[in-house]
Write an enzyme that holds these catalytic residues in place. Structure first.
Site, PDB file in Angstrom:
ATOM      1  N   SER A   1      -1.404   1.397  13.476  1.00  0.00           N
ATOM      2  CA  SER A   1      -0.734   2.414  14.216  1.00  0.00           C
ATOM      3  C   SER A   1      -1.287   2.980  15.279  1.00  0.00           C
ATOM      4  CB  SER A   1      -0.086   3.448  13.216  1.00  0.00           C
ATOM      5  OG  SER A   1       0.800   4.154  13.680  1.00  0.00           O
TER       6      SER A   1
ATOM      7  N   ASP B   1      10.628  -0.799  12.013  1.00  0.00           N
ATOM      8  CA  ASP B   1       9.516  -0.375  12.612  1.00  0.00           C
ATOM      9  C   ASP B   1      10.016  -0.225  14.108  1.00  0.00           C
ATOM     10  OD1 ASP B   1       7.260   1.005  13.427  1.00  0.00           O
ATOM     11  OD2 ASP B   1       5.857  -0.734  13.083  1.00  0.00           O
TER      12      ASP B   1
ATOM     13  N   HIS C   1       7.065   0.923   8.888  1.00  0.00           N
ATOM     14  CA  HIS C   1       5.899   1.744   9.572  1.00  0.00           C
ATOM     15  C   HIS C   1       5.302   2.249   8.468  1.00  0.00           C
ATOM     16  CE1 HIS C   1       3.542   2.488  12.856  1.00  0.00           C
ATOM     17  NE2 HIS C   1       3.022   3.494  12.178  1.00  0.00           N
TER      18      HIS C   1
END
Ligand SMILES: *[C@@H]1O[C@H](CO)[C@@H](O)[C@H](O)[C@H]1NC(C)=O
Ligand SMILES: *[C@@H]1O[C@H](CO)[C@@H](O)[C@H](O)[C@H]1NC(C)=O
Length: 382
Positions: free
Chosen positions: A168, A322, A352
């Protein structure tokens, strides 16, 4: 998305939302900031010693790091993995080693990678937004990586096998550090980069994945833009403009269209729904506040070809559900167009943050474990 996955992920989101909501309430009555409350909630869990790893807290220059070294003797030098945790540049810390208070998700992840790939892992406690704005986090990650590259023999690490890795926001930092070190002759060349659902751009929050997954936990579309703004400016003023795409001038948007465009996303990723958006212009006032979104160290998708050509072999993980999926797909295309070898792992039923759930006591997803096994296999091939 399987129903059971969806309901479990809702559950996970509820606990995060709960922390956010509680934090909001406390913030409103002036007890603490919402951000600090969520950090506290996330930091409470503790982990004990590890039978197979030596775990130590150190400082690399002015940056706190935690190093995970396999205890088993090794005949040769090991791989070294610099790990940058996710958390929207706002959350995540190494915690205190004395009390072993950690963000349990990343602690588990680092231990798993170190144990299973028999690598030395260095997790970086970089400075967080909103207190520390861009480029603080990037500079800490770069500084720690450079320090590591200069002292590899001390940790029994092979200079030909150093990898940067992050999930991320950490994937964003890993991509930026990789680009900075590409072509530098004063440091050993990185062997690879591993980008786990990275956020790589802030020009277009209306790409197909942002539209399709706008309300999918754990990262809502609005939150993705919110975190980017926290990192850039330390506040989320201009969130509206960023979301609708009226923060960057049409000229500049068109200029980057060759790299940031729904046209570069394969058709099969549009079947779940996609509405082309009308290009909007921006005011000078808004642009002044967000123009650093055009810097590759903040948005690595915007780096020049000459930089990308020098990047090491790459592993990119994307999840179907995501908002950041298309950032990963666009970067994959750019790397391949520039002759960089990419190993791509797409989790069809992933969302995610799924990698962090792989070893949770109360919640885990087979796809998360599958993604992680792919990462370990990739490392072992290096
Ligand atoms: C890290 O940053 C410090 C202070 O900014 C600087 O003195 C040092 O040279 C840097 N180290 C490396 C390895 O880049
Ligand atoms: C938000 O950040 C921008 C850029 O740093 C700054 O100009 C603005 O005053 C900040 N707004 C608030 C409400 O703090």
């Amino acid at each position: 998305l399987h129903l059971y996955n969806y309901s479990l992920s809702s559950l996970l989101e509820i606990s995060v939302l709960f922390a956010f909501e509680q934090g909001k309430i406390l913030e409103n009555i002036g007890i603490c900031t919402q951000v600090n409350f969520v950090r506290y909630m996330q930091g409470r869990k503790t982990l004990g010693a590890d039978a197979k790893l030596f775990i130590k807290d150190l400082w690399f220059e002015k940056v706190p790091v935690r190093i995970y070294q396999p205890k088993a003797p090794s005949a040769s030098q090991r791989r070294g993995v610099m790990f940058f945790h996710g958390g929207g540049w706002v959350f995540g810390s190494l915690g205190k080693i004395s009390s072993r208070k950690n963000i349990i998700t990343h602690e588990n992840l680092c231990r798993f990678i170190a144990r299973e790939s028999e690598s030395v892992v260095v997790s970086v406690g970089y400075r967080l937004a909103p207190e520390h704005k861009y480029p603080a986090a990037y500079e800490d990650c770069l500084n720690a990586t450079q320090h590591f590259l200069q002292h590899l023999e001390h940790y029994g690490v092979d200079p030909a096998r150093v990898i940067v890795c992050g999930d991320s926001a950490g994937g964003n930092l890993a991509a930026a550090v990789s680009q900075t070190l590409a072509g530098r002759s004063d440091f050993p060349k990185l062997r690879a980069q591993i980008l786990i659902y990275p956020g790589l751009q802030a020009l277009d929050f209306n790409l197909p994945s942002y539209q399709q997954n706008r309300g999918v936990p754990l990262l809502f579309r609005e939150r993705a833009a919110f975190y980017m703004l926290q990192y850039l400016n330390g506040n989320a003023t201009n969130l509206e403009e960023v979301l609708e795409g009226s923060h960057i001038s049409v000229d500049i948007q068109l200029n980057y269209r060759k790299w940031v465009s729904p046209d570069n996303i394969p058709e099969k990723f549009k079947v779940r729904g996609y509405k082309p958006r009308v290009l909007l212009d921006c005011t000078t006032e808004v642009f002044e506040k967000v123009k650093r979104f055009c810097e590759p160290m903040l948005c690595p998708l915007l780096a020049e070809d000459t930089i990308l050509q020098q990047l090491p072999e790459s592993f990119i993980l994307t999840c179907e559900y995501d908002v950041l999926r298309d950032d990963g797909l666009l970067y994959k295309k750019r790397l391949e167009d520039n002759g960089v070898r990419v190993t791509w792992c797409h989790l069809e039923d992933g969302f995610h943050g799924i990698i962090n759930s792989f070893n949770s006591d109360w919640l885990s997803f087979p796809a998360g474990k599958r993604g992680l096994d792919n990462i370990v296999d990739f490392l072992r091939s290096l």
